[in-house]
Design a protein around this motif. Sequence first.
Motif, PDB file in Angstrom:
ATOM      1  N   MET A   1      -8.657  -9.719   8.070  1.00  0.00           N
ATOM      2  CA  MET A   1      -8.442  -9.405   6.568  1.00  0.00           C
ATOM      3  C   MET A   1      -9.646  -9.340   5.681  1.00  0.00           C
ATOM      4  N   GLN A  66       0.500 -10.624   8.348  1.00  0.00           N
ATOM      5  CA  GLN A  66      -0.572  -9.654   8.151  1.00  0.00           C
ATOM      6  C   GLN A  66      -0.666  -8.938   9.485  1.00  0.00           C
ATOM      7  N   PRO A  70      -0.404  -1.031  10.754  1.00  0.00           N
ATOM      8  CA  PRO A  70      -1.079  -0.681   9.681  1.00  0.00           C
ATOM      9  C   PRO A  70      -0.278   0.405   8.981  1.00  0.00           C
ATOM     10  N   ALA A  71      -0.495   0.509   7.540  1.00  0.00           N
ATOM     11  CA  ALA A  71       0.091   1.281   6.720  1.00  0.00           C
ATOM     12  C   ALA A  71      -0.322   2.601   6.964  1.00  0.00           C
ATOM     13  N   SER A  74      -3.457   6.275   2.868  1.00  0.00           N
ATOM     14  CA  SER A  74      -3.496   6.430   1.437  1.00  0.00           C
ATOM     15  C   SER A  74      -3.382   7.992   1.182  1.00  0.00           C
ATOM     16  N   ASP A 104      -1.632  -8.968  -2.220  1.00  0.00           N
ATOM     17  CA  ASP A 104      -2.193  -8.615  -0.895  1.00  0.00           C
ATOM     18  C   ASP A 104      -3.332  -9.401  -0.254  1.00  0.00           C
ATOM     19  N   GLU A 106      -6.314  -8.685   0.040  1.00  0.00           N
ATOM     20  CA  GLU A 106      -7.446  -8.472  -0.824  1.00  0.00           C
ATOM     21  C   GLU A 106      -7.519  -8.939  -2.016  1.00  0.00           C
ATOM     22  N   SER A 151       3.843  -0.654   2.402  1.00  0.00           N
ATOM     23  CA  SER A 151       2.823  -1.434   1.467  1.00  0.00           C
ATOM     24  C   SER A 151       1.782  -2.252   1.863  1.00  0.00           C
ATOM     25  N   PRO A 152       0.900  -2.854   1.427  1.00  0.00           N
ATOM     26  CA  PRO A 152       0.111  -3.959   2.199  1.00  0.00           C
ATOM     27  C   PRO A 152       0.863  -5.314   2.196  1.00  0.00           C
TER      28      PRO A 152
END
Length: 309
Positions: A1, A66, A70-71, A74, A104, A106, A151-152
């Motif tokens: 992360m 988590q 992966p998303a 973008s 999220d 971050e 989404s995250p």
Amino acid sequence: MTPARHHRAWRLLLDDLDHAATQIDRILTDPVEPGTEAARERDTALWPYLTAWAEHEYIVSDLAEQHRLPAPPSPSADTQREGTARAQDARQRGDLDPFESWYDAEGRLITLAYLIEDDVSTVLALAGDLDSHAWQVLGQYDNEYAAGQASPPPVPPGVLRPDSSRYHRRVPTPEVTLQELIGDIVEARHSGDVADVLLTATQDAGYAPGPLARMGELISTAAQFAEATETRQGHRTGARLSVIAQQLRLLTGELRQAGEELSAAVGVLPPHRAPRPRFLTAPATPALTTTPPLTGPAPYGRTTTAPRR
């Protein structure tokens, strides 16, 4: 992360849960006879470690989430700017309806919102505080599920007070309910009785604070929560709740003064405010132009007649 300021606190909590699990395993190693004093001592020793897991295990499960796929990538910067401008215009028109938010890994505030354009509803994933000018669109999706998956993922939400625990609340003090206080006023005969009720309701210190003091504590705590969200809307709502709490404090002072006035007045309810019969109906009061009814038999040898009009 991605490194964030809350990671250190999470690591400490995970180490704490690991310690609790070790202690639980140690305590359960030695078998004891159920219902004995040894069993009760074992349960007492287990309690703090079990409650630590009961309260904080969600952090472990949330962090495990988590590691999902992966998303998708973008959108391009130009597409993102265009989508953000459209979404901000929609918010100005009232056509953007947020329905879920989280942070999220971050530390970004992620919000899902319905976007209505040409009577068609889609779901936007947004990043940032919607009441600021720094939020942007992460993506547009056909439904909530697709938006959530792309989404995250959310991280464990924070707490208002780090030391609070549902398992270690202080023993509640005996409190008089508002219904009981209202009943005391209804049953009162003297103004001093009502004064005592008002002073009880406005009691703000001592062993048993009154309902208004508890209400003030409730409002102030809600204000702290709103401020702790660290959003513009949260700051506005927190300020509004703080003003309400101050108004309640002023109202409480006014009520105490009114109670002291009633106590000094030495008032009493007038006797014509008599209780209503529970079972019998009171006879109607005869009109002045009617003949009063006989109250008993006429004396022997005499008759009673109504006077002529």
